[in-house]
Design a protein around this motif. Structure first.
Motif, mmCIF file in Angstrom:
data_model
loop_
_atom_site.group_PDB
_atom_site.id
_atom_site.type_symbol
_atom_site.label_atom_id
_atom_site.label_comp_id
_atom_site.label_asym_id
_atom_site.label_seq_id
_atom_site.Cartn_x
_atom_site.Cartn_y
_atom_site.Cartn_z
ATOM 1 N N GLU A 138 0.843 -1.193 0.000
ATOM 2 C CA GLU A 138 0.000 0.000 0.000
ATOM 3 C C GLU A 138 0.876 1.240 0.000
ATOM 4 O O GLU A 138 1.904 1.261 0.670
ATOM 5 C CB GLU A 138 -0.862 0.069 1.265
ATOM 6 C CG GLU A 138 -1.950 -0.956 1.380
ATOM 7 C CD GLU A 138 -2.728 -0.730 2.669
ATOM 8 O OE1 GLU A 138 -3.635 0.126 2.657
ATOM 9 O OE2 GLU A 138 -2.398 -1.387 3.667
ATOM 10 N N VAL A 139 0.439 2.258 -0.726
ATOM 11 C CA VAL A 139 1.083 3.571 -0.678
ATOM 12 C C VAL A 139 0.234 4.421 0.261
ATOM 13 O O VAL A 139 -0.976 4.532 0.080
ATOM 14 C CB VAL A 139 1.154 4.226 -2.076
ATOM 15 C CG1 VAL A 139 1.729 5.618 -1.984
ATOM 16 C CG2 VAL A 139 1.967 3.372 -3.029
ATOM 17 N N LYS A 140 0.872 5.010 1.281
ATOM 18 C CA LYS A 140 0.137 5.798 2.273
ATOM 19 C C LYS A 140 0.610 7.246 2.307
ATOM 20 O O LYS A 140 0.581 7.892 3.343
ATOM 21 C CB LYS A 140 0.281 5.155 3.661
ATOM 22 C CG LYS A 140 -0.367 3.788 3.730
ATOM 23 C CD LYS A 140 -0.367 3.245 5.129
ATOM 24 C CE LYS A 140 -1.138 1.940 5.166
ATOM 25 N NZ LYS A 140 -1.386 1.486 6.530
ATOM 26 N N THR A 141 1.056 7.729 1.165
ATOM 27 C CA THR A 141 1.466 9.121 1.033
ATOM 28 C C THR A 141 0.921 9.624 -0.292
ATOM 29 O O THR A 141 0.335 8.865 -1.055
ATOM 30 C CB THR A 141 3.006 9.258 1.106
ATOM 31 O OG1 THR A 141 3.341 10.647 1.193
ATOM 32 C CG2 THR A 141 3.700 8.641 -0.094
ATOM 33 N N ALA A 142 1.107 10.889 -0.566
ATOM 34 C CA ALA A 142 0.603 11.480 -1.800
ATOM 35 C C ALA A 142 1.689 12.322 -2.457
ATOM 36 O O ALA A 142 2.578 12.853 -1.776
ATOM 37 C CB ALA A 142 -0.612 12.364 -1.494
ATOM 38 N N SER A 143 1.609 12.431 -3.765
ATOM 39 C CA SER A 143 2.555 13.272 -4.503
ATOM 40 C C SER A 143 2.510 14.697 -3.956
ATOM 41 O O SER A 143 1.448 15.200 -3.586
ATOM 42 C CB SER A 143 2.205 13.277 -5.990
ATOM 43 O OG SER A 143 2.323 11.982 -6.516
ATOM 44 N N PHE A 144 3.660 15.318 -3.890
ATOM 45 C CA PHE A 144 3.874 16.705 -3.463
ATOM 46 C C PHE A 144 3.650 16.945 -1.971
ATOM 47 O O PHE A 144 3.547 18.083 -1.545
ATOM 48 C CB PHE A 144 3.042 17.677 -4.310
ATOM 49 C CG PHE A 144 3.287 17.484 -5.783
ATOM 50 C CD1 PHE A 144 4.530 17.725 -6.328
ATOM 51 C CD2 PHE A 144 2.278 17.000 -6.604
ATOM 52 C CE1 PHE A 144 4.771 17.508 -7.673
ATOM 53 C CE2 PHE A 144 2.507 16.782 -7.948
ATOM 54 C CZ PHE A 144 3.756 17.038 -8.486
ATOM 55 N N SER A 145 3.627 15.871 -1.179
ATOM 56 C CA SER A 145 3.533 16.058 0.268
ATOM 57 C C SER A 145 4.941 16.120 0.860
ATOM 58 O O SER A 145 5.880 15.526 0.336
ATOM 59 C CB SER A 145 2.709 14.946 0.909
ATOM 60 O OG SER A 145 3.253 13.682 0.627
ATOM 61 N N LEU A 146 5.088 16.850 1.948
ATOM 62 C CA LEU A 146 6.356 16.930 2.658
ATOM 63 C C LEU A 146 6.430 15.772 3.634
ATOM 64 O O LEU A 146 5.431 15.432 4.274
ATOM 65 C CB LEU A 146 6.464 18.259 3.414
ATOM 66 C CG LEU A 146 6.517 19.512 2.560
ATOM 67 C CD1 LEU A 146 6.515 20.753 3.440
ATOM 68 C CD2 LEU A 146 7.746 19.503 1.668
ATOM 69 N N VAL A 147 7.613 15.166 3.745
ATOM 70 C CA VAL A 147 7.782 14.028 4.647
ATOM 71 C C VAL A 147 8.999 14.245 5.537
ATOM 72 O O VAL A 147 9.939 14.935 5.165
ATOM 73 C CB VAL A 147 7.924 12.689 3.873
ATOM 74 C CG1 VAL A 147 6.655 12.377 3.099
ATOM 75 C CG2 VAL A 147 9.134 12.693 2.946
ATOM 76 N N GLY A 148 8.942 13.619 6.703
ATOM 77 C CA GLY A 148 10.071 13.564 7.619
ATOM 78 C C GLY A 148 10.487 12.116 7.747
ATOM 79 O O GLY A 148 9.833 11.216 7.203
ATOM 80 N N SER A 149 11.527 11.865 8.501
ATOM 81 C CA SER A 149 12.034 10.490 8.606
ATOM 82 C C SER A 149 11.091 9.570 9.383
ATOM 83 O O SER A 149 11.301 8.363 9.395
ATOM 84 C CB SER A 149 13.427 10.475 9.220
ATOM 85 O OG SER A 149 13.399 11.084 10.482
ATOM 86 N N GLU A 150 10.067 10.094 10.003
ATOM 87 C CA GLU A 150 9.086 9.262 10.700
ATOM 88 C C GLU A 150 7.776 9.154 9.909
ATOM 89 O O GLU A 150 6.832 8.497 10.357
ATOM 90 C CB GLU A 150 8.812 9.816 12.094
ATOM 91 C CG GLU A 150 10.044 9.895 12.976
ATOM 92 C CD GLU A 150 10.726 8.550 13.189
ATOM 93 O OE1 GLU A 150 10.027 7.549 13.401
ATOM 94 O OE2 GLU A 150 11.970 8.507 13.135
ATOM 95 N N THR A 151 7.699 9.783 8.752
ATOM 96 C CA THR A 151 6.476 9.756 7.946
ATOM 97 C C THR A 151 6.288 8.392 7.302
ATOM 98 O O THR A 151 7.207 7.861 6.675
ATOM 99 C CB THR A 151 6.531 10.840 6.843
ATOM 100 O OG1 THR A 151 6.755 12.106 7.439
ATOM 101 C CG2 THR A 151 5.243 10.863 6.035
ATOM 102 N N ILE A 152 5.101 7.838 7.434
ATOM 103 C CA ILE A 152 4.793 6.548 6.812
ATOM 104 C C ILE A 152 4.515 6.767 5.328
ATOM 105 O O ILE A 152 3.659 7.559 4.953
ATOM 106 C CB ILE A 152 3.583 5.876 7.500
ATOM 107 C CG1 ILE A 152 3.926 5.560 8.950
ATOM 108 C CG2 ILE A 152 3.167 4.619 6.747
ATOM 109 C CD1 ILE A 152 2.748 5.047 9.776
ATOM 110 N N LEU A 153 5.285 6.048 4.490
ATOM 111 C CA LEU A 153 5.092 6.116 3.039
ATOM 112 C C LEU A 153 4.189 4.999 2.544
ATOM 113 O O LEU A 153 3.495 5.152 1.544
ATOM 114 C CB LEU A 153 6.437 6.020 2.313
ATOM 115 C CG LEU A 153 7.447 7.126 2.591
ATOM 116 C CD1 LEU A 153 8.732 6.860 1.823
ATOM 117 C CD2 LEU A 153 6.873 8.475 2.222
#
Length: 174
Positions: free
Chosen positions: A106-121
């Motif tokens: 599963e992909v749990k992120t979206a294009s053009f979102s900002l992520v940190g090292s704890e963000t679930i992708l």
């Protein structure tokens, strides 16, 4: 007037490029709970390797559904599905490097979102050409600034100027 505007654009671009190199990368293992025993330390640039010829990343094996976090802060340039990689995310991180996460369930992120090292992708899976194989995350790091000194006579050796060995970064952090 055009000359002044051109200089401002050049200086602005140069500042953005330099800032990209100054942001700390602090790379982390993207697969939750994974250790050195979950990947083969000799798999980067292994030849022959399936459709791609040469393996340009590392496969981190885990149970299907295991959480995948961003390995570094950045912006998601693409989150979706492609034929070979299946469910993927591509993150532009510090040092102008692309972090490629493939075969996710599963992909749990979206294009053009900002992520940190704890963000679930997403989660570990077998999508794309990993169908029928053990669940894993294929993880690659590509640099947008070519490292021409890395070119060698290996199979597809000219591509080494763009691909970095993620295993070296994992081992530096442990």
């Amino acid at each position: 007037m055009k000359l002044i505007k051109g200089k401002k654009i050049f200086v602005g671009t140069l500042v953005i490029l330099i800032l990209g190199f100054l942001i700390p990368e602090n790379l982390k293992m993207p697969v939750e709970g994974a250790s050195k025993s979950d990947y083969n330390t000799n798999s980067f640039w292994f030849y022959p390797w399936g459709q791609s010829g040469t393996h340009k990343g590392v496969d981190v094996f885990a149970r299907k559904g295991t959480t995948i976090n961003a390995s570094t802060p950045g912006v998601v340039l693409y989150a979706g599905n492609i034929r070979v990689g299946g469910n993927v995310a591509i993150v532009l991180g510090p040092k102008w490097r692309l972090h490629y996460y493939a075969h996710m369930d599963e992909v749990k992120t979206a294009s053009f979102s900002l992520v940190g090292s704890e963000t679930i992708l997403g989660t570990v899976g077998t999508s794309g050409n990993a169908k029928g194989k053990p669940p894993h995350l294929h993880y690659s790091i590509l640099t947008l600034i070519p490292y021409v000194w890395r070119i060698d006579s290996d199979e597809q050796g000219w591509k080494k100027m763009f691909y970095l060995n993620p295993i070296k970064y994992f081992e530096m952090r442990n």
